[in-house]
Design a protein around this motif. Structure first.
Motif, mmCIF file in Angstrom:
data_model
loop_
_atom_site.group_PDB
_atom_site.id
_atom_site.type_symbol
_atom_site.label_atom_id
_atom_site.label_comp_id
_atom_site.label_asym_id
_atom_site.label_seq_id
_atom_site.Cartn_x
_atom_site.Cartn_y
_atom_site.Cartn_z
ATOM 1 N N LYS A 154 0.772 -1.161 -0.022
ATOM 2 C CA LYS A 154 -0.180 -0.050 0.052
ATOM 3 C C LYS A 154 0.925 1.300 -0.051
ATOM 4 N N VAL A 155 0.416 2.351 -0.675
ATOM 5 C CA VAL A 155 1.161 3.636 -0.702
ATOM 6 C C VAL A 155 0.631 4.270 0.486
ATOM 7 N N CYS A 156 1.552 4.708 1.144
ATOM 8 C CA CYS A 156 1.272 5.409 2.554
ATOM 9 C C CYS A 156 1.299 7.167 2.371
ATOM 10 N N ALA A 157 2.154 7.299 1.300
ATOM 11 C CA ALA A 157 2.402 8.708 0.848
ATOM 12 C C ALA A 157 3.173 8.775 -0.447
ATOM 13 N N VAL A 158 3.170 10.073 -1.280
ATOM 14 C CA VAL A 158 3.727 9.986 -2.524
ATOM 15 C C VAL A 158 3.995 11.322 -2.540
ATOM 16 N N ALA A 159 5.268 11.804 -3.194
ATOM 17 C CA ALA A 159 5.857 13.115 -3.649
ATOM 18 C C ALA A 159 6.296 13.017 -4.727
ATOM 19 N N SER A 160 6.234 14.096 -5.592
ATOM 20 C CA SER A 160 7.271 14.259 -6.779
ATOM 21 C C SER A 160 7.758 15.515 -6.769
ATOM 22 N N GLU A 161 9.108 15.339 -7.550
ATOM 23 C CA GLU A 161 9.618 16.744 -7.627
ATOM 24 C C GLU A 161 9.388 17.392 -9.049
ATOM 25 N N ALA A 162 9.321 18.610 -9.255
ATOM 26 C CA ALA A 162 9.109 19.207 -10.522
ATOM 27 C C ALA A 162 10.345 19.241 -11.657
ATOM 28 N N GLN A 163 10.109 19.201 -12.721
ATOM 29 C CA GLN A 163 11.284 18.779 -13.787
ATOM 30 C C GLN A 163 11.751 20.268 -14.066
ATOM 31 N N ALA A 164 13.256 20.166 -14.128
ATOM 32 C CA ALA A 164 13.644 21.458 -14.663
ATOM 33 C C ALA A 164 13.389 21.938 -15.979
ATOM 34 N N THR A 165 13.200 20.776 -17.011
ATOM 35 C CA THR A 165 12.947 20.939 -18.482
ATOM 36 C C THR A 165 11.869 19.897 -18.687
ATOM 37 N N SER A 166 11.582 20.090 -19.765
ATOM 38 C CA SER A 166 10.168 19.190 -20.298
ATOM 39 C C SER A 166 10.740 17.575 -20.620
ATOM 40 N N THR A 167 12.209 17.511 -20.734
ATOM 41 C CA THR A 167 12.555 16.402 -21.164
ATOM 42 C C THR A 167 13.174 15.604 -19.938
ATOM 43 N N ASP A 168 13.180 16.217 -18.721
ATOM 44 C CA ASP A 168 13.663 15.499 -17.587
ATOM 45 C C ASP A 168 12.738 14.312 -17.078
ATOM 46 N N LYS A 169 13.168 13.516 -16.426
ATOM 47 C CA LYS A 169 12.502 12.444 -15.863
ATOM 48 C C LYS A 169 11.911 12.738 -14.640
ATOM 49 N N ILE A 170 10.682 12.338 -14.377
ATOM 50 C CA ILE A 170 10.025 12.882 -13.217
ATOM 51 C C ILE A 170 10.652 12.106 -11.916
ATOM 52 N N ARG A 171 10.946 12.697 -10.984
ATOM 53 C CA ARG A 171 11.259 12.000 -9.621
ATOM 54 C C ARG A 171 10.245 11.622 -8.573
ATOM 55 N N ILE A 172 10.172 10.494 -8.198
ATOM 56 C CA ILE A 172 8.794 10.171 -7.253
ATOM 57 C C ILE A 172 9.517 9.636 -6.097
ATOM 58 N N THR A 173 8.925 10.129 -4.907
ATOM 59 C CA THR A 173 9.460 9.157 -3.817
ATOM 60 C C THR A 173 8.068 8.927 -3.240
ATOM 61 N N LEU A 174 8.049 7.296 -2.728
ATOM 62 C CA LEU A 174 7.011 6.529 -2.314
ATOM 63 C C LEU A 174 7.529 6.043 -0.925
ATOM 64 N N LYS A 175 6.108 6.375 0.155
ATOM 65 C CA LYS A 175 6.458 5.708 1.300
ATOM 66 C C LYS A 175 5.465 4.644 1.235
ATOM 67 N N LEU A 176 6.007 3.284 1.518
ATOM 68 C CA LEU A 176 5.026 2.205 1.520
ATOM 69 C C LEU A 176 4.971 1.311 2.862
ATOM 70 N N ASN A 177 3.728 0.744 3.028
ATOM 71 C CA ASN A 177 3.451 0.186 4.325
ATOM 72 C C ASN A 177 4.354 -1.153 4.520
ATOM 73 N N THR A 178 5.209 -1.571 3.912
ATOM 74 C CA THR A 178 6.047 -2.755 3.978
ATOM 75 C C THR A 178 7.474 -2.516 3.976
ATOM 76 N N ARG A 179 8.215 -3.239 4.388
ATOM 77 C CA ARG A 179 9.598 -3.288 4.493
ATOM 78 C C ARG A 179 10.301 -4.214 3.409
ATOM 79 N N ASP A 180 9.493 -5.067 3.039
ATOM 80 C CA ASP A 180 10.126 -6.093 2.124
ATOM 81 C C ASP A 180 9.466 -5.711 0.537
#
Length: 219
Positions: A154-180
């Protein structure tokens, strides 16, 4: 999360006739670099900084004479994200909260906002954190969450970083409810998400080996 839910009222504002010496003492007392200044009717007239006070002519000078810019504030019904943006834009350690008439209601301190963000991002909950990168054309939040939940997490929280340019990859940080997260990471990579880092997860292979060794000892 609204500003009113994180407002701090214990730190009193400065008065226009307070001296530089008084103001510096208050900054030191409250461990901040900025304090609001109000007039006799509690209307916000400015925000004074430590740097401004240090450049004053002397310790007995009133703070009113040091106010240069138009006062910066946020309303109590603004979202906490708006308050954070205002704080970053104006390089503030605190931001005043005022009503529609400009009357001072309290302030937000930088660590108050940090505490709220930590709660919103489920920082205190147990689980692993994954940092991902994905091409913008392949990213939809609904698809990402679906992929994860279809694989036992399960996804407990999600955050994304803005792209510097339109061709940059999107960076995403996820907090999950599991350690495995071994299965989740494998499936995410298969769907085009590059897992660049993981934190706080169990090494499932190591755990399995320990279990096998303990079983061997019992035999």
């Amino acid at each position: 999360m609204r500003v009113r839910d994180a407002i701090h009222t214990e730190t009193l504002p400065l008065a226009v006739d307070d001296t530089v010496e008084d103001a510096l003492g208050r900054l030191l007392e409250h461990h901040v670099h900025h304090l609001p200044v109000v007039d006799d009717e509690d209307v916000l007239v400015g925000v004074i900084s430590e740097d401004q006070l240090m450049k004053a002519a002397g310790p007995d000078a009133p703070v009113e004479g040091l106010l240069l810019a138009r006062p910066v504030s946020v309303p109590p019904d603004a979202h906490i994200f708006d308050a954070a943006r205002t704080m970053v834009e104006h390089t503030l350690s605190t931001v005043p909260v005022t009503d529609e008439a400009g009357h001072y209601l309290g302030l937000l301190r930088r660590h108050d906002i940090f505490d709220q963000f930590a709660r919103m991002l489920a920082a205190e909950e147990s689980g692993a954190i994954l940092a991902l990168e994905v091409d913008p054309r392949d990213y939809t939040l609904a698809k990402l969450i679906h992929v994860i939940e279809q694989n036992g997490a399960k996804v407990c929280a999600v955050a994304s970083e803005a792209q510097a340019t339109s061709t940059d990859k999107i960076r995403i940080t996820l907090k999950l409810n599991t350690r495995d997260t071994s299965r989740v990471r494998h499936v995410l990579e298969h769907h085009g998400y590059h897992v660049v880092a993981s934190f706080g997860e169990e090494d499932s292979e190591l755990v399995s080996r320990v279990d096998e060794f303990m079983h061997y000892l019992e035999v």
